[in-house]
Design a protein around this motif. Structure first.
Motif, PDB file in Angstrom:
ATOM      1  N   VAL A 146      51.301  -3.451 -14.589  1.00  0.00           N
ATOM      2  CA  VAL A 146      51.837  -3.804 -15.308  1.00  0.00           C
ATOM      3  C   VAL A 146      52.526  -5.278 -15.932  1.00  0.00           C
ATOM      4  O   VAL A 146      53.201  -6.013 -14.961  1.00  0.00           O
ATOM      5  N   ARG A 147      51.367  -6.133 -16.672  1.00  0.00           N
ATOM      6  CA  ARG A 147      51.244  -7.114 -16.984  1.00  0.00           C
ATOM      7  C   ARG A 147      52.262  -7.543 -18.226  1.00  0.00           C
ATOM      8  O   ARG A 147      51.576  -9.253 -18.195  1.00  0.00           O
ATOM      9  N   THR A 148      52.828  -7.504 -19.158  1.00  0.00           N
ATOM     10  CA  THR A 148      52.751  -7.558 -20.805  1.00  0.00           C
ATOM     11  C   THR A 148      54.510  -8.012 -20.543  1.00  0.00           C
ATOM     12  O   THR A 148      54.627  -8.650 -21.547  1.00  0.00           O
ATOM     13  N   VAL A 149      55.373  -7.547 -19.435  1.00  0.00           N
ATOM     14  CA  VAL A 149      56.692  -8.123 -19.451  1.00  0.00           C
ATOM     15  C   VAL A 149      57.266  -9.414 -19.101  1.00  0.00           C
ATOM     16  O   VAL A 149      56.698  -9.528 -17.451  1.00  0.00           O
ATOM     17  N   LYS A 150      57.356 -10.399 -19.479  1.00  0.00           N
ATOM     18  CA  LYS A 150      57.669 -11.950 -18.475  1.00  0.00           C
ATOM     19  C   LYS A 150      58.715 -11.724 -17.664  1.00  0.00           C
ATOM     20  O   LYS A 150      58.751 -12.192 -17.147  1.00  0.00           O
ATOM     21  N   SER A 151      59.659 -11.207 -17.950  1.00  0.00           N
ATOM     22  CA  SER A 151      61.141 -10.749 -17.337  1.00  0.00           C
ATOM     23  C   SER A 151      61.549  -9.476 -17.473  1.00  0.00           C
ATOM     24  O   SER A 151      61.799  -9.096 -17.959  1.00  0.00           O
ATOM     25  N   VAL A 152      61.970  -9.081 -16.098  1.00  0.00           N
ATOM     26  CA  VAL A 152      62.701  -7.784 -16.243  1.00  0.00           C
ATOM     27  C   VAL A 152      64.212  -8.013 -16.361  1.00  0.00           C
ATOM     28  O   VAL A 152      65.110  -6.425 -17.047  1.00  0.00           O
ATOM     29  N   GLY A 167      51.781 -10.254 -27.405  1.00  0.00           N
ATOM     30  CA  GLY A 167      52.097  -9.506 -25.596  1.00  0.00           C
ATOM     31  C   GLY A 167      50.976 -10.269 -24.412  1.00  0.00           C
ATOM     32  O   GLY A 167      51.748 -10.009 -23.870  1.00  0.00           O
ATOM     33  N   ALA A 213      51.315 -12.817 -21.164  1.00  0.00           N
ATOM     34  CA  ALA A 213      51.159 -11.723 -20.137  1.00  0.00           C
ATOM     35  C   ALA A 213      50.373 -12.485 -19.525  1.00  0.00           C
ATOM     36  O   ALA A 213      50.083 -12.917 -18.591  1.00  0.00           O
ATOM     37  N   VAL A 269      51.995 -15.766 -18.153  1.00  0.00           N
ATOM     38  CA  VAL A 269      52.450 -15.415 -17.480  1.00  0.00           C
ATOM     39  C   VAL A 269      51.469 -15.124 -15.402  1.00  0.00           C
ATOM     40  O   VAL A 269      51.930 -15.179 -14.476  1.00  0.00           O
ATOM     41  N   ASP A 320      52.858 -10.827 -11.377  1.00  0.00           N
ATOM     42  CA  ASP A 320      52.761  -9.944 -12.385  1.00  0.00           C
ATOM     43  C   ASP A 320      53.979 -10.890 -12.955  1.00  0.00           C
ATOM     44  O   ASP A 320      54.527 -10.531 -14.186  1.00  0.00           O
ATOM     45  N   PHE A 321      55.032 -10.664 -12.612  1.00  0.00           N
ATOM     46  CA  PHE A 321      56.061 -11.752 -12.588  1.00  0.00           C
ATOM     47  C   PHE A 321      56.106 -12.995 -12.695  1.00  0.00           C
ATOM     48  O   PHE A 321      57.501 -13.401 -11.477  1.00  0.00           O
ATOM     49  N   ASP A 351      59.122 -14.570 -13.329  1.00  0.00           N
ATOM     50  CA  ASP A 351      60.716 -14.225 -12.539  1.00  0.00           C
ATOM     51  C   ASP A 351      60.777 -14.833 -10.977  1.00  0.00           C
ATOM     52  O   ASP A 351      61.949 -15.027 -11.113  1.00  0.00           O
TER      53      ASP A 351
END
Lengths: 257, 491
Positions: free
Chosen positions: A131-137, B16, B20, B23, B35-36, B39
């Protein structure tokens, strides 16, 4: 072909005088996407809710991993490893992604939460699904798009090591690109060895991701076939008329609800 | 219509995807989970500030408006009145607002579910009058209430125990049980027993309210409106028309009027500021160690430093003699400060760090989702009313102590509405799912400042009421607008 992880035999379900499911047989295989199709009112949602333990079945057998089980509520279905991702998603807008994914099953000792542990686990799960579309959890769910919400809801089932995931119209309200993402995700779920059931009205989606197609017609299982053996037109005929050439119910005109 | 929705969805998607892509880039650089990427990197101070600003612009205001309002009020009043910023007045202000603020802290739990408890005020009055009656009658509640009233009272306590047991809210069972025991056994008067009794009576009342809302399914507005009237009558019955029960007891008087000694004031400072620093820094470095996204260390250090410095200055000023006459010396941090701090810490801990607190937010945000996640929604709903009434009873101890007596108006009139106002002004949403215990403290400070400041400026009660009302209206408007803004910005 592998043994089915979930198998239904001769399921019947009535709501008062309305006989919704007639002797339905249905099987879900691990590592495969089974599409469940049918017109409105064919009994798709009822079948899913019966599996999830929301509606008790009147008669018939449910086998999970080859053993007969009796599911009396959503909790019991979840304990077996059956997760349902509903159309309305049911996420808490005011919580973030991690909090939603762990809702009701938070990790920690003595009622105290172990946020860091949950955050890492959520990230790992989302990463494993690419999953690559969320910037931060730690993003609040209220600020996610429809596709991202769907992703979170689906990822939740992976996090919990589910064996069977039932997706109720996951692409119904999504745009083109988002649909693409969710379908990719559905494929990856199957690749991870889960049994996936995809309910959809969209034939393109069904033919794109499914390995098998099960078609309900007026509460009866009209056909359950490998996707590669049928054509677009045949499936549409099965949905609308219950019969297509040699396939389907013998005398669909006698079928009544 | 559908097409439009699809269009906007696709539009959103493009943005979005761009983010992404970004990111992934930054993730590759850091070499952690691709992916994060964002974060796993520690934010710079600039980024953290920008992040905060964008959240504020997106409608997540929190306590910001209340804090700014408080600052404005402090500046206005200190420039208009010579006495406002004197040490004596500040410590007086703290004690004045404390009772109401404590009630508001309990109400936050109810408001988080989008429910309301209109009866918390008079319920706290019942707790206060039982407490005063027990003290005045030397522990003989039977004599104080009369046979019939006493039996009904005990039966109600027993019902509360049963209702709490039905939903397996064990603290509710235990505390209601303690109340019943104290009443039936006729435990002799003792200030500590009285305070425990008040708390337990509050708990029992909460069990009844909560059960009616959560299990019987009556809207909380109606249940608590009815109980607001009923408890008002109960207080009148206990105290008698026109009567007043004096709290002639050193300990009970000191709760709101006493001060810590200089040594224990500094002890409190070490405990509170040190504890705060330890918790915040501990969590910060814990997150850094595990490679989770964290605020920049410099920013955290500044935040902790500011809190420690502020509390050190406040402690120092409060330990200076603030007596107007030379005969007596008044110094030390008022007892209400550690009381409010302890409740604030406990409430924040419960809401932020426990499973129970998480479930409260979940039920407030989407009860159906919470139910499907296996949360016992009815139990959560009942428990918040138990908390609200119990905490309100603690507030009753404080405000009764401040006045030194309990009269039939205890907890009636505006008490409850002020408490709700405090929570809302502080940033708690009446729509549920959003709010913190600290909101109640900040909102309570705003209301106490208005009342105190206008009083010093010799304004009549009429002006105080009107200004308070307008401030509450302003706070509710801010809440509604920020909500709309959040909806527009995000969807």
């Amino acid at each position: 072909m592998s043994e089915p992880i979930l198998e239904l035999r001769g399921i019947n379900k009535s709501f008062g005088p309305v006989h919704v499911l007639h002797d339905v047989d249905f099987a879900v295989h691990p590592g495969e996407v089974t599409a469940l199709v049918g017109d409105n009112g064919a009994g798709k949602s009822t079948l899913v809710k019966s599996i999830a333990g929301i509606h008790p079945i009147d008669s018939g057998q449910v086998l999970f991993n080859g053993e007969e089980v009796h599911i009396h509520g959503p909790r019991e279905a979840a304990d077996l490893g059956i997760e349902v991702v509903y159309q309305d998603l049911a996420l808490c807008d005011n919580l973030d992604i991690v909090q939603n994914m762990f809702l009701g099953r938070e990790r920690g000792k003595l009622g105290l939460l172990d946020e860091a542990d949950m955050e890492q686990a959520a990230r790992k799960t989302l990463a494993s699904l690419s999953v690559r579309t969320v910037k931060s959890v730690r993003t609040q769910v209220s600020s996610l798009s429809g596709g991202q919400r769907q992703t979170v809801a689906i990822a939740k089932s992976v996090l919990w090591d589910s064996k069977v995931v039932l997706l109720d119209e996951p692409t119904a309200a999504l745009g083109v690109a988002q649909t693409r993402q969710v379908l990719d995700l559905v494929r990856r779920l199957a690749e991870q060895g889960l049994g996936v059931v995809l309910i959809s009205h969209n034939m393109n989606d069904v033919f794109e991701v499914s390995d098998r197609i099960a078609c309900l017609y007026l509460g009866r299982m009209a056909a359950e076939l490998p996707t590669k053996d049928v054509t677009h037109g045949q499936v549409v005929e099965l949905i609308t008329a219950g019969r297509s050439g040699d396939l389907g119910i013998a005398r669909p005109e006698n079928a009544t609800v | 219509m559908t097409e439009n929705a699809a269009d906007t969805a696709t539009g959103e998607m493009t943005t979005g995807e761009t983010s992404a892509a970004k990111v992934t880039e930054s993730g590759d650089k850091s070499g952690a989970i691709a992916d994060f990427g964002i974060d796993t990197t520690s934010q710079s101070t600039g980024e953290a500030l920008k992040d905060y600003l964008s959240r504020v612009r997106g409608g997540e205001l929190g306590s910001l408006p209340a804090l700014l309002g408080l600052l404005v009020l402090l500046i206005v009043f200190s420039s208009l009145s010579d006495t406002f910023l004197t040490l004596g007045n500040i410590s007086n202000l703290l004690a004045q607002g404390a009772g109401r603020t404590i009630i508001a802290m309990g109400l936050v739990f109810v408001l988080l579910l989008g429910e309301i408890d209109l009866s918390a005020g008079t319920a706290s009055g019942v707790a206060a009058s039982v407490m005063a009656l027990h003290l005045v009658e030397g522990g003989n509640l039977l004599g104080g209430m009369g046979n019939v009233v006493f039996i009904i009272f005990c039966v109600l306590l027993a019902i509360a125990i049963a209702l709490a047991a039905l939903l397996r809210i064990w603290p509710g069972v235990a505390l209601s049980g303690v109340a019943l025991l104290i009443c039936v056994l006729g435990v002799p008067a003792n200030p500590w027993v009285e305070m425990l009794l008040a708390l337990c009576v509050g708990t029992a009342i909460g069990c009844i309210t909560g059960y009616l809302v959560a299990k019987v399914g009556i809207p909380s507005f109606v249940v608590t409106l009815a109980l607001f009237l009923a408890w008002g009558g109960v207080i009148l019955q206990f105290i008698g028309d026109g009567g007043t029960l004096g709290l002639n007891n050193e300990v009970l008087f000191k709760v709101a009027n006493g001060n810590l000694s200089t040594v224990s004031s500094w002890g409190l400072f070490v405990l509170a500021a040190g504890g705060y620093a330890a918790v915040v820094l501990g969590r910060h470095f814990g997150r850094l160690r595990r490679g989770l996204v964290a605020q920049p260390t410099a920013l955290v250090a500044i935040k902790v430093g500011a809190v420690v410095l502020f509390s050190a200055v406040a402690t120092y000023l409060l330990t200076v003699n603030r007596s107007a006459s030379t005969l007596v010396q008044i110094s030390g941090v008022p007892y209400v400060v550690p009381i409010v701090l302890a409740l604030l810490t406990a409430g924040t801990l419960v809401l932020d760090r426990t499973r129970y607190g998480r479930h409260i937010y979940a039920v407030g945000g989407n009860a159906e989702a919470a139910r499907r996640a296996g949360i016992n929604v009815a139990k959560i709903r009942m428990s918040v009313f138990v908390i609200a009434s119990s905490v309100a009873a603690l507030g009753a101890i404080v405000y009764s102590s401040k006045v030194g007596s309990v009269d039939p108006n205890a907890g009636g009139g505006n008490t409850l509405l002020f408490a709700v106002g405090a929570a809302v002004i502080g940033g708690t949403s009446l729509f549920g799912g959003k709010g913190r215990v600290s909101n109640a403290v900040i909102g309570g400070a705003v209301l106490a400042t208005i009342e105190n400041g206008l009083g010093l400026l010799k304004q009549p009660a009429a002006v105080v009421a009107i200004v308070t009302g307008l401030v509450l209206l302003l706070a509710a408007t801010v809440d509604a607008l920020s909500r709309r803004r959040a909806a527009v910005a995000k969807r």
